[in-house]
Design a protein around this motif. Structure first.
Motif, PDB file in Angstrom:
ATOM      1  N   VAL A 144       0.877  -1.171   0.000  1.00  0.00           N
ATOM      2  CA  VAL A 144       0.000   0.000   0.000  1.00  0.00           C
ATOM      3  C   VAL A 144       0.912   1.218   0.000  1.00  0.00           C
ATOM      4  O   VAL A 144       1.576   1.508   0.992  1.00  0.00           O
ATOM      5  CB  VAL A 144      -0.940   0.026   1.221  1.00  0.00           C
ATOM      6  N   LEU A 145       0.977   1.905  -1.137  1.00  0.00           N
ATOM      7  CA  LEU A 145       1.892   3.034  -1.272  1.00  0.00           C
ATOM      8  C   LEU A 145       1.248   4.338  -0.836  1.00  0.00           C
ATOM      9  O   LEU A 145       1.886   5.189  -0.232  1.00  0.00           O
ATOM     10  CB  LEU A 145       2.379   3.150  -2.719  1.00  0.00           C
ATOM     11  N   SER A 146      -0.019   4.518  -1.176  1.00  0.00           N
ATOM     12  CA  SER A 146      -0.776   5.692  -0.740  1.00  0.00           C
ATOM     13  C   SER A 146      -2.254   5.390  -0.930  1.00  0.00           C
ATOM     14  O   SER A 146      -2.620   4.392  -1.554  1.00  0.00           O
ATOM     15  CB  SER A 146      -0.375   6.940  -1.534  1.00  0.00           C
ATOM     16  N   GLU A 147      -3.105   6.281  -0.436  1.00  0.00           N
ATOM     17  CA  GLU A 147      -4.544   6.025  -0.481  1.00  0.00           C
ATOM     18  C   GLU A 147      -5.123   6.130  -1.882  1.00  0.00           C
ATOM     19  O   GLU A 147      -6.251   5.692  -2.116  1.00  0.00           O
ATOM     20  CB  GLU A 147      -5.269   6.997   0.446  1.00  0.00           C
ATOM     21  N   ASP A 148      -4.360   6.677  -2.840  1.00  0.00           N
ATOM     22  CA  ASP A 148      -4.911   6.819  -4.194  1.00  0.00           C
ATOM     23  C   ASP A 148      -4.117   6.041  -5.252  1.00  0.00           C
ATOM     24  O   ASP A 148      -4.396   6.161  -6.446  1.00  0.00           O
ATOM     25  CB  ASP A 148      -5.009   8.296  -4.598  1.00  0.00           C
ATOM     26  N   ILE A 149      -3.149   5.235  -4.836  1.00  0.00           N
ATOM     27  CA  ILE A 149      -2.433   4.379  -5.780  1.00  0.00           C
ATOM     28  C   ILE A 149      -3.041   2.978  -5.703  1.00  0.00           C
ATOM     29  O   ILE A 149      -3.051   2.358  -4.642  1.00  0.00           O
ATOM     30  CB  ILE A 149      -0.922   4.323  -5.469  1.00  0.00           C
ATOM     31  N   PRO A 150      -3.580   2.457  -6.810  1.00  0.00           N
ATOM     32  CA  PRO A 150      -4.234   1.141  -6.773  1.00  0.00           C
ATOM     33  C   PRO A 150      -3.250   0.038  -6.412  1.00  0.00           C
ATOM     34  O   PRO A 150      -2.066   0.111  -6.756  1.00  0.00           O
ATOM     35  CB  PRO A 150      -4.778   0.973  -8.192  1.00  0.00           C
ATOM     36  N   TYR A 151      -3.744  -0.965  -5.709  1.00  0.00           N
ATOM     37  CA  TYR A 151      -2.881  -2.083  -5.318  1.00  0.00           C
ATOM     38  C   TYR A 151      -3.620  -3.403  -5.474  1.00  0.00           C
ATOM     39  O   TYR A 151      -4.843  -3.474  -5.464  1.00  0.00           O
ATOM     40  CB  TYR A 151      -2.391  -1.910  -3.871  1.00  0.00           C
ATOM     41  N   VAL A 152      -2.811  -4.459  -5.637  1.00  0.00           N
ATOM     42  CA  VAL A 152      -3.324  -5.817  -5.749  1.00  0.00           C
ATOM     43  C   VAL A 152      -2.736  -6.630  -4.606  1.00  0.00           C
ATOM     44  O   VAL A 152      -1.519  -6.588  -4.359  1.00  0.00           O
ATOM     45  CB  VAL A 152      -2.915  -6.476  -7.082  1.00  0.00           C
ATOM     46  N   THR A 153      -3.585  -7.355  -3.911  1.00  0.00           N
ATOM     47  CA  THR A 153      -3.114  -8.214  -2.834  1.00  0.00           C
ATOM     48  C   THR A 153      -4.051  -9.402  -2.706  1.00  0.00           C
ATOM     49  O   THR A 153      -5.050  -9.494  -3.421  1.00  0.00           O
ATOM     50  CB  THR A 153      -3.028  -7.434  -1.509  1.00  0.00           C
ATOM     51  N   SER A 154      -3.706 -10.313  -1.806  1.00  0.00           N
ATOM     52  CA  SER A 154      -4.581 -11.438  -1.505  1.00  0.00           C
ATOM     53  C   SER A 154      -5.324 -11.163  -0.204  1.00  0.00           C
ATOM     54  O   SER A 154      -4.997 -10.226   0.520  1.00  0.00           O
ATOM     55  CB  SER A 154      -3.756 -12.726  -1.370  1.00  0.00           C
ATOM     56  N   ASP A 155      -6.299 -12.007   0.096  1.00  0.00           N
ATOM     57  CA  ASP A 155      -7.060 -11.865   1.337  1.00  0.00           C
ATOM     58  C   ASP A 155      -6.234 -12.437   2.492  1.00  0.00           C
ATOM     59  O   ASP A 155      -6.485 -13.533   2.992  1.00  0.00           O
ATOM     60  CB  ASP A 155      -8.404 -12.581   1.216  1.00  0.00           C
ATOM     61  N   ASN A 156      -5.231 -11.663   2.902  1.00  0.00           N
ATOM     62  CA  ASN A 156      -4.274 -12.122   3.904  1.00  0.00           C
ATOM     63  C   ASN A 156      -4.926 -12.412   5.257  1.00  0.00           C
ATOM     64  O   ASN A 156      -4.567 -13.382   5.930  1.00  0.00           O
ATOM     65  CB  ASN A 156      -3.174 -11.072   4.089  1.00  0.00           C
ATOM     66  N   TYR A 157      -5.870 -11.575   5.635  1.00  0.00           N
ATOM     67  CA  TYR A 157      -6.517 -11.732   6.945  1.00  0.00           C
ATOM     68  C   TYR A 157      -7.287 -13.055   6.996  1.00  0.00           C
ATOM     69  O   TYR A 157      -7.119 -13.845   7.936  1.00  0.00           O
ATOM     70  CB  TYR A 157      -7.459 -10.557   7.198  1.00  0.00           C
ATOM     71  N   ARG A 158      -8.099 -13.305   5.990  1.00  0.00           N
ATOM     72  CA  ARG A 158      -8.883 -14.539   5.973  1.00  0.00           C
ATOM     73  C   ARG A 158      -7.959 -15.758   5.911  1.00  0.00           C
ATOM     74  O   ARG A 158      -8.207 -16.781   6.558  1.00  0.00           O
ATOM     75  CB  ARG A 158      -9.843 -14.546   4.784  1.00  0.00           C
ATOM     76  N   GLY A 159      -6.884 -15.649   5.142  1.00  0.00           N
ATOM     77  CA  GLY A 159      -5.933 -16.750   5.054  1.00  0.00           C
ATOM     78  C   GLY A 159      -5.315 -17.069   6.406  1.00  0.00           C
ATOM     79  O   GLY A 159      -5.178 -18.242   6.784  1.00  0.00           O
ATOM     80  N   ALA A 160      -4.968 -16.028   7.160  1.00  0.00           N
ATOM     81  CA  ALA A 160      -4.379 -16.232   8.485  1.00  0.00           C
ATOM     82  C   ALA A 160      -5.384 -16.854   9.449  1.00  0.00           C
ATOM     83  O   ALA A 160      -5.035 -17.729  10.253  1.00  0.00           O
ATOM     84  CB  ALA A 160      -3.875 -14.901   9.034  1.00  0.00           C
ATOM     85  N   VAL A 314      -8.519  -7.104  -4.012  1.00  0.00           N
ATOM     86  CA  VAL A 314      -8.167  -8.231  -3.141  1.00  0.00           C
ATOM     87  C   VAL A 314      -8.566  -9.541  -3.814  1.00  0.00           C
ATOM     88  O   VAL A 314      -9.728  -9.746  -4.148  1.00  0.00           O
ATOM     89  CB  VAL A 314      -8.850  -8.100  -1.766  1.00  0.00           C
ATOM     90  N   ILE A 315      -7.582 -10.412  -3.984  1.00  0.00           N
ATOM     91  CA  ILE A 315      -7.794 -11.703  -4.643  1.00  0.00           C
ATOM     92  C   ILE A 315      -8.076 -12.767  -3.576  1.00  0.00           C
ATOM     93  O   ILE A 315      -7.338 -12.862  -2.582  1.00  0.00           O
ATOM     94  CB  ILE A 315      -6.551 -12.111  -5.463  1.00  0.00           C
ATOM     95  N   PRO A 316      -9.129 -13.583  -3.739  1.00  0.00           N
ATOM     96  CA  PRO A 316      -9.435 -14.636  -2.749  1.00  0.00           C
ATOM     97  C   PRO A 316      -8.297 -15.657  -2.627  1.00  0.00           C
ATOM     98  O   PRO A 316      -7.471 -15.809  -3.524  1.00  0.00           O
ATOM     99  CB  PRO A 316     -10.695 -15.290  -3.325  1.00  0.00           C
ATOM    100  N   ILE A 317      -8.271 -16.337  -1.478  1.00  0.00           N
ATOM    101  CA  ILE A 317      -7.249 -17.357  -1.213  1.00  0.00           C
ATOM    102  C   ILE A 317      -7.928 -18.689  -0.924  1.00  0.00           C
ATOM    103  O   ILE A 317      -9.159 -18.761  -0.799  1.00  0.00           O
ATOM    104  CB  ILE A 317      -6.352 -16.949  -0.019  1.00  0.00           C
ATOM    105  N   ASP A 318      -7.130 -19.748  -0.806  1.00  0.00           N
ATOM    106  CA  ASP A 318      -7.616 -21.057  -0.386  1.00  0.00           C
ATOM    107  C   ASP A 318      -6.610 -21.692   0.555  1.00  0.00           C
ATOM    108  O   ASP A 318      -5.390 -21.463   0.418  1.00  0.00           O
ATOM    109  CB  ASP A 318      -7.837 -21.981  -1.589  1.00  0.00           C
TER     110      ASP A 318
END
Length: 325
Positions: A144-160, A314-318
């Protein structure tokens, strides 16, 4: 060295026609295209890419800055980013920052000099204002670089949450979480928060250790795990923030007489290639690296073309259960 005039002469067309073929501008018959390409091949003519980029106002190059291409997660993501960029007609310029602020700045400036159309940032050592000054389309990868720069991540919280609950359901009573450096503002920190939520809610004894900033060092991981087992020999479950760390946990556990999964259960994160070929194979949270890469390319090209995009992607995880649990 052949020039564009030589190509035009050999093909029997004007210089303007050759330029239109090279830049895919205006109507050109298929017969004329074949003549130009044949002349280029015969003369071994190589177009000046920088000149073409200036003419088209687009280079079709995308910069990719990651911490370390030798890290399994970033290596696999980089592979998919190159693949999806190629499908869309773009090439990738790859830079390893090693999470070094000086190198990251130098690479950003280098990419700008090479007229890239945009940058995918998988590294994050600079201040927010530094990224805003880049003056190019930017997409962040697992950052997360700033509040207006788009980002791609996984659902880290749900995975944990899934990983931690699995360890408890498998009978673990003293859990350790080996986290990345929490001072770095990354979505991966949600792995720590997800872990803490579950152990607090279920009143499970636990300990958390962090890896050092700017390091993906196997020897450091070995030292952390060894100290962990020495200080807390009763640990019977480990949630590692990466499969690389999980692999080290399994290796060091042997030295302490801990059998996996009989006396120690281990869950990793990422599902990189080593997770399935380790013995025992690693139970892990699968990040869909191909989908993350495809989304990053979609976002950066949309930004390049001036389209609006969602900031959070946010990309889903398994959870993939294997032998380590």
């Amino acid at each position: 060295m052949a020039s564009i005039r030589d190509v035009a002469k050999r093909a029997g067309v004007t210089v303007t026609t050759v330029s239109r073929v090279l830049n895919n501008r205006g109507y050109i018959s298929e017969e004329t295209r074949k003549k130009v390409y044949k002349a280029m091949e015969e003369l071994n003519y190589q177009p000046n890419e920088l000149a073409r980029a200036l003419y088209r106002k687009r280079s079709y190059f995308i910069g990719l800055i990651i911490p370390d291409v030798s890290h399994p997660f970033f290596g696999e993501v980089a592979k998919y980013i190159e693949y999806y960029a190629y499908l869309r007609g773009y090439k990738i310029l790859l830079c390893n920052s090693y999470l070094d602020e000086k190198k990251e700045k130098e690479y950003i400036n280098m990419l700008k000099r090479h007229q890239v159309d945009g940058i995918i940032m998988g590294s994050h050592t600079l201040d927010v204002e530094d990224y805003k000054k880049v003056n190019l389309p930017i997409v962040a990868l697992d950052r997360v670089l700033s509040e207006d720069i788009p980002y791609v991540t996984s659902d880290n919280y749900r995975g944990a949450v899934m990983a931690t609950n699995l360890l408890i359901e498998k009978g673990c009573r003293f859990l350790a979480h080996i986290s990345g450096p929490l001072q770095l503002n990354t979505p991966a920190n949600d792995r720590y928060y997800g872990f803490m939520h579950v152990v607090s809610q279920r009143s499970v004894k636990h300990v958390v250790v962090e890896t050092r900033l700017n390091k993906f060092d196997i020897n450091e991981y070995k030292d952390i795990v060894s100290q962990l087992f020495k200080k807390y020999p009763e640990i019977d479950g480990v949630f590692a923030s990466s499969d690389l760390i999980a692999a080290v946990v399994i290796r060091v556990a042997e030295d302490f007489g801990k059998k996996v999964p009989e006396s120690l259960k281990v869950v990793g994160f990422d599902d990189v290639n080593i997770a399935s070929i380790m013995k025992p194979s690693i139970t892990t949270v699968r990040q869909y690296k191909d989908k993350m890469a495809q989304k990053a390319i979609d976002l950066i090209i949309n930004k390049i073309e001036g389209n609006n995009v969602e900031v959070s992607n946010v990309i889903p995880i398994d959870l993939i259960e294997r032998e380590s649990t």
